[in-house]
Design an enzyme around this catalytic site. Structure first.
Site, PDB file in Angstrom:
ATOM      1  N   HIS A   1       0.844  -1.191   0.000  1.00  0.00           N
ATOM      2  CA  HIS A   1       0.000   0.000   0.000  1.00  0.00           C
ATOM      3  C   HIS A   1       0.883   1.245   0.000  1.00  0.00           C
ATOM      4  O   HIS A   1       1.820   1.351   0.774  1.00  0.00           O
ATOM      5  CB  HIS A   1      -0.890  -0.019   1.240  1.00  0.00           C
ATOM      6  CG  HIS A   1      -1.714   1.202   1.426  1.00  0.00           C
ATOM      7  ND1 HIS A   1      -1.698   1.942   2.598  1.00  0.00           N
ATOM      8  CD2 HIS A   1      -2.577   1.841   0.600  1.00  0.00           C
ATOM      9  CE1 HIS A   1      -2.528   2.954   2.489  1.00  0.00           C
ATOM     10  NE2 HIS A   1      -3.074   2.930   1.280  1.00  0.00           N
TER      11      HIS A   1
ATOM     12  N   HIS B   1       1.158  11.680  -1.443  1.00  0.00           N
ATOM     13  CA  HIS B   1       0.203  11.145  -0.483  1.00  0.00           C
ATOM     14  C   HIS B   1      -0.730  12.250  -0.020  1.00  0.00           C
ATOM     15  O   HIS B   1      -0.291  13.157   0.701  1.00  0.00           O
ATOM     16  CB  HIS B   1       0.944  10.544   0.708  1.00  0.00           C
ATOM     17  CG  HIS B   1       0.084   9.695   1.580  1.00  0.00           C
ATOM     18  ND1 HIS B   1       0.568   9.037   2.684  1.00  0.00           N
ATOM     19  CD2 HIS B   1      -1.236   9.379   1.521  1.00  0.00           C
ATOM     20  CE1 HIS B   1      -0.410   8.349   3.264  1.00  0.00           C
ATOM     21  NE2 HIS B   1      -1.516   8.550   2.573  1.00  0.00           N
TER      22      HIS B   1
END
Length: 296
Positions: A44, A89
């Protein structure tokens, strides 16, 4: 060293008087298995490496691949000022891992020297960037020739080639995009939710006691592969700000924890998960869990 071709063009090497069968993703048993029937543990937010709260991995992408990870996920955004397509992110101000092209070059370099490996990329299109921009990044990296193009789109779940067939064809990279894919314009970047459903993400329950369908909304499990978000988060001071639980990663990524949620999901859908997506793949026994899922 003598090269010999066998059924499905499996490669045998004559070394020290013995024949050694070339494996597919490390295992001979996977060579004849359809891609849609292989289970992967996935990294992930694979590009976000480090010790800061917003970073999900501790190994570089090359080290992830060297240690058996064959499914890499990452989130993209437009970089401020330059406008380049970067792995970021949530925001490039929070975490900027650099250009997508640079990441893809690292994956290509690894594929170049590992000819019996099939790798999957799942890319999140955080800023709804046009598909042409992703195509451009792939082309600049030189990795595009490895990408698999289905003969029809979407490809039925039972029509996927085997790992050996992908290896023989040289199409050892499977690419999915969560939003904005267009098979007519860019046929090798596949629409994730035409092929997969996902369980809920941002979990704070360490027991992972559910496996419901979260995305796409109102989806049927029939005909889709599926991805289980087996990532644990901490709700900082009950503020709603979630960060990966690095301290608990060894337990979260233990065979017992992965296997328990995988079994729950299997009981609901009648088949094993295609992907168990994990933070901190250097912790726990992720490859052992993957082998159990594939009954190896």
């Amino acid at each position: 060293m003598v090269l010999i071709n066998l059924r499905l063009s499996c490669i045998l090497f004559l070394a020290s008087g013995s024949l050694i069968l070339a494996a597919c993703n490390g295992h001979e048993e996977l060579c004849s298995r359809q891609y849609s029937k292989v289970s992967f543990v996935g990294a992930h937010n694979s590009p976000f490496v480090g010790c800061l709260p917003q970073q999900n991995q501790e190994w570089s992408v090359t080290r992830q691949l060297n240690n058996g990870i064959r499914f890499l996920q990452g989130q993209t955004h437009r970089a401020p000022v330059t406008g380049s397509l970067n792995f970021c992110h949530t925001s490039c101000f929070l975490e900027n891992a650099g250009k997508v092209t640079h990441f893809l070059r690292k994956v290509k370099t690894w594929l170049d020297v590992n000819p019996n490996e099939v790798v999957t990329l799942l890319i999140t299109n955080g800023d709804s960037v046009p598909i042409a921009d992703f195509d451009s990044a792939f082309n600049r990296s030189g990795i595009t020739h490895y990408a698999y193009i289905p003969p029809i789109s979407p490809l039925a779940i039972n029509a996927w080639p085997t790992l050996q067939e992908l290896i023989n064809a040289g199409t050892r990279l499977i690419v999915f995009l969560d939003s904005g894919a267009n098979a007519t314009e860019v046929p090798y970047i596949l629409d994730e939710f035409e092929y997969y459903f996902e369980t809920p993400y941002d979990q704070t329950d360490c027991t992972f006691s559910q496996c419901k369908i979260d995305r796409p909304s109102n989806a049927s499990a029939s005909g889709r592969m599926y991805l289980v978000n087996h990532t644990l988060n901490i709700n900082l001071l009950n503020t709603g700000i979630l960060v990966p639980d690095r301290v608990a990663a060894a337990t979260t990524n233990s065979m017992a924890s992965i296997d328990a949620q995988a079994n729950l999901c299997s009981s609901l859908y009648g088949r094993k998960p295609n992907v168990m997506l994990l933070d901190f793949v250097d912790k726990g026994d992720v490859i052992g869990a993957q082998n159990v899922l594939n009954a190896l």
